[in-house]
Scaffold this motif. Structure first.
Motif, PDB file in Angstrom:
ATOM      1  N   GLU A 148       0.849  -1.191   0.000  1.00 59.26           N
ATOM      2  CA  GLU A 148       0.000   0.000   0.000  1.00 59.26           C
ATOM      3  C   GLU A 148       0.885   1.242   0.000  1.00 59.26           C
ATOM      4  O   GLU A 148       1.835   1.329   0.765  1.00 59.26           O
ATOM      5  CB  GLU A 148      -0.896  -0.012   1.229  1.00 59.26           C
ATOM      6  CG  GLU A 148      -1.906   1.097   1.220  1.00 59.26           C
ATOM      7  CD  GLU A 148      -2.856   1.000   2.393  1.00 59.26           C
ATOM      8  OE1 GLU A 148      -4.047   0.805   2.137  1.00 59.26           O
ATOM      9  OE2 GLU A 148      -2.396   1.115   3.537  1.00 59.26           O
ATOM     10  N   SER A 149       0.537   2.190  -0.844  1.00 58.67           N
ATOM     11  CA  SER A 149       1.289   3.430  -0.927  1.00 58.67           C
ATOM     12  C   SER A 149       1.148   4.214   0.371  1.00 58.67           C
ATOM     13  O   SER A 149       0.110   4.171   1.030  1.00 58.67           O
ATOM     14  CB  SER A 149       0.765   4.271  -2.091  1.00 58.67           C
ATOM     15  OG  SER A 149       1.328   5.555  -2.048  1.00 58.67           O
ATOM     16  N   LYS A 150       2.180   4.945   0.709  1.00 63.45           N
ATOM     17  CA  LYS A 150       2.130   5.802   1.896  1.00 63.45           C
ATOM     18  C   LYS A 150       1.493   7.148   1.583  1.00 63.45           C
ATOM     19  O   LYS A 150       1.344   7.971   2.466  1.00 63.45           O
ATOM     20  CB  LYS A 150       3.544   6.013   2.449  1.00 63.45           C
ATOM     21  CG  LYS A 150       4.175   4.750   2.986  1.00 63.45           C
ATOM     22  CD  LYS A 150       5.567   5.015   3.528  1.00 63.45           C
ATOM     23  CE  LYS A 150       6.171   3.719   4.021  1.00 63.45           C
ATOM     24  NZ  LYS A 150       7.489   3.898   4.589  1.00 63.45           N
ATOM     25  N   PHE A 151       1.131   7.357   0.301  1.00 65.14           N
ATOM     26  CA  PHE A 151       0.586   8.645  -0.117  1.00 65.14           C
ATOM     27  C   PHE A 151      -0.738   8.479  -0.841  1.00 65.14           C
ATOM     28  O   PHE A 151      -1.017   7.437  -1.429  1.00 65.14           O
ATOM     29  CB  PHE A 151       1.577   9.380  -1.032  1.00 65.14           C
ATOM     30  CG  PHE A 151       2.839   9.766  -0.333  1.00 65.14           C
ATOM     31  CD1 PHE A 151       2.905  10.954   0.379  1.00 65.14           C
ATOM     32  CD2 PHE A 151       3.942   8.942  -0.360  1.00 65.14           C
ATOM     33  CE1 PHE A 151       4.056  11.308   1.044  1.00 65.14           C
ATOM     34  CE2 PHE A 151       5.103   9.293   0.303  1.00 65.14           C
ATOM     35  CZ  PHE A 151       5.156  10.477   1.013  1.00 65.14           C
ATOM     36  N   LEU A 152      -1.531   9.520  -0.783  1.00 61.21           N
ATOM     37  CA  LEU A 152      -2.774   9.631  -1.531  1.00 61.21           C
ATOM     38  C   LEU A 152      -2.598  10.704  -2.592  1.00 61.21           C
ATOM     39  O   LEU A 152      -1.960  11.722  -2.338  1.00 61.21           O
ATOM     40  CB  LEU A 152      -3.924  10.055  -0.610  1.00 61.21           C
ATOM     41  CG  LEU A 152      -4.294   9.122   0.526  1.00 61.21           C
ATOM     42  CD1 LEU A 152      -5.289   9.792   1.462  1.00 61.21           C
ATOM     43  CD2 LEU A 152      -4.884   7.839  -0.036  1.00 61.21           C
ATOM     44  N   GLU A 194      -9.670   7.935   3.282  1.00 61.07           N
ATOM     45  CA  GLU A 194      -8.707   7.048   2.623  1.00 61.07           C
ATOM     46  C   GLU A 194      -8.498   7.463   1.166  1.00 61.07           C
ATOM     47  O   GLU A 194      -7.650   6.926   0.493  1.00 61.07           O
ATOM     48  CB  GLU A 194      -9.181   5.593   2.692  1.00 61.07           C
ATOM     49  CG  GLU A 194      -8.860   4.931   4.017  1.00 61.07           C
ATOM     50  CD  GLU A 194      -7.363   4.853   4.292  1.00 61.07           C
ATOM     51  OE1 GLU A 194      -6.600   4.395   3.420  1.00 61.07           O
ATOM     52  OE2 GLU A 194      -6.957   5.265   5.383  1.00 61.07           O
ATOM     53  N   THR A 195      -9.319   8.349   0.692  1.00 59.17           N
ATOM     54  CA  THR A 195      -9.140   8.871  -0.661  1.00 59.17           C
ATOM     55  C   THR A 195      -9.020  10.389  -0.568  1.00 59.17           C
ATOM     56  O   THR A 195      -9.649  11.015   0.278  1.00 59.17           O
ATOM     57  CB  THR A 195     -10.333   8.522  -1.576  1.00 59.17           C
ATOM     58  OG1 THR A 195     -11.512   9.072  -1.014  1.00 59.17           O
ATOM     59  CG2 THR A 195     -10.486   7.028  -1.743  1.00 59.17           C
ATOM     60  N   PRO A 252       0.313  12.537   2.621  1.00 60.70           N
ATOM     61  CA  PRO A 252       0.456  11.280   3.357  1.00 60.70           C
ATOM     62  C   PRO A 252      -0.899  10.596   3.543  1.00 60.70           C
ATOM     63  O   PRO A 252      -1.914  11.257   3.791  1.00 60.70           O
ATOM     64  CB  PRO A 252       1.028  11.717   4.709  1.00 60.70           C
ATOM     65  CG  PRO A 252       1.649  13.049   4.448  1.00 60.70           C
ATOM     66  CD  PRO A 252       0.844  13.677   3.352  1.00 60.70           C
ATOM     67  N   ARG A 253      -0.917   9.280   3.411  1.00 55.71           N
ATOM     68  CA  ARG A 253      -2.149   8.509   3.597  1.00 55.71           C
ATOM     69  C   ARG A 253      -2.719   8.743   4.993  1.00 55.71           C
ATOM     70  O   ARG A 253      -3.916   8.840   5.179  1.00 55.71           O
ATOM     71  CB  ARG A 253      -1.873   7.021   3.373  1.00 55.71           C
ATOM     72  CG  ARG A 253      -3.107   6.144   3.494  1.00 55.71           C
ATOM     73  CD  ARG A 253      -2.833   4.718   3.066  1.00 55.71           C
ATOM     74  NE  ARG A 253      -2.542   4.613   1.649  1.00 55.71           N
ATOM     75  CZ  ARG A 253      -3.452   4.632   0.671  1.00 55.71           C
ATOM     76  NH1 ARG A 253      -4.725   4.793   0.967  1.00 55.71           N
ATOM     77  NH2 ARG A 253      -3.095   4.512  -0.582  1.00 55.71           N
ATOM     78  N   GLN A 254      -1.855   8.829   5.984  1.00 58.16           N
ATOM     79  CA  GLN A 254      -2.273   9.067   7.364  1.00 58.16           C
ATOM     80  C   GLN A 254      -1.906  10.481   7.761  1.00 58.16           C
ATOM     81  O   GLN A 254      -0.732  10.846   7.743  1.00 58.16           O
ATOM     82  CB  GLN A 254      -1.598   8.080   8.314  1.00 58.16           C
ATOM     83  CG  GLN A 254      -2.098   6.655   8.210  1.00 58.16           C
ATOM     84  CD  GLN A 254      -3.547   6.529   8.570  1.00 58.16           C
ATOM     85  OE1 GLN A 254      -4.329   6.055   7.774  1.00 58.16           O
ATOM     86  NE2 GLN A 254      -3.930   6.954   9.747  1.00 58.16           N
ATOM     87  N   TRP A 255      -2.902  11.274   8.133  1.00 53.75           N
ATOM     88  CA  TRP A 255      -2.636  12.614   8.621  1.00 53.75           C
ATOM     89  C   TRP A 255      -2.013  12.525  10.015  1.00 53.75           C
ATOM     90  O   TRP A 255      -2.356  11.639  10.813  1.00 53.75           O
ATOM     91  CB  TRP A 255      -3.923  13.427   8.682  1.00 53.75           C
ATOM     92  CG  TRP A 255      -3.680  14.814   9.195  1.00 53.75           C
ATOM     93  CD1 TRP A 255      -3.284  15.891   8.469  1.00 53.75           C
ATOM     94  CD2 TRP A 255      -3.780  15.272  10.542  1.00 53.75           C
ATOM     95  NE1 TRP A 255      -3.125  16.986   9.271  1.00 53.75           N
ATOM     96  CE2 TRP A 255      -3.435  16.635  10.562  1.00 53.75           C
ATOM     97  CE3 TRP A 255      -4.121  14.665  11.742  1.00 53.75           C
ATOM     98  CZ2 TRP A 255      -3.423  17.396  11.723  1.00 53.75           C
ATOM     99  CZ3 TRP A 255      -4.110  15.423  12.906  1.00 53.75           C
ATOM    100  CH2 TRP A 255      -3.770  16.778  12.885  1.00 53.75           C
TER     101      TRP A 255
END
Length: 176
Positions: free
Chosen positions: A28-32, A131-132, A74-77
């Protein structure tokens, strides 16, 4: 090369591409990624802007620009995430100019571009839980202030986090 041999090469290349793509999707990518949009609340034109190096469109005074691909976040803020926003303004976008393509126009543009102003600011990235990433919207406000939003809705819709009106006037004195 015959048609059949060319077809076999295409099939082989297509198979290699599928293997490569499958390999990329294993982790899974670490970025969106999402579109980069801008809202200009000022009377100056935004000739261009960028966020962390990702380029955005030009925006007319009191207008919108967008759909530029892509902004990566980043996928996670996490608290403390910052964005570097850079932009160039034309404080006199409606200046009367000579006909395009003439020597007079080129001379006019040399003088006109002297008034362009470059800006840079570091802003906080507001919390997001999705998540998107629909888009990163950058709002250019008077006094060279910037606000950003990651909401999936459009500016002006109920619930949109930035409430400033589209047509704002520059105050006589900007706050420090």
């Amino acid at each position: 090369m015959s048609y059949l041999n060319g077809s076999a090469v295409c099939q082989w290349l297509g198979g290699c591409l599928l293997v490569l793509l499958a390999g990329c999707s294993l982790g899974e990518s670490k970025f969106l990624g999402g579109n980069l949009n801008g809202v200009n609340h000022t009377s100056a034109a935004i000739n261009y802007f960028s966020v962390n190096g990702y380029g955005g469109p030009n925006i007319s005074p009191h207008g919108y620009g967008g759909g530029m691909c892509c902004a990566m976040l980043p996928r996670q803020w996490q608290p403390g995430l910052k964005l570097k926003v850079e932009w160039e303004t034309d404080p006199n976008p409606y200046a009367k100019s000579p006909p395009l393509g003439t020597d007079e126009f080129r001379a006019f543009m040399v003088k006109h571009k002297v008034n362009y102003q470059q800006h840079s600011i570091i802003v906080d990235l507001p919390a997001y839980e999705t998540e998107t990433l629909c888009s990163l919207k950058v709002h250019f406000l008077p006094c060279d202030q910037v606000k950003v939003a990651t909401a999936c809705m459009a500016f002006g819709q109920p619930g949109y986090p930035i409430k400033e009106p589209l047509e704002m006037k520059e105050p006589a004195v900007c706050p420090k």
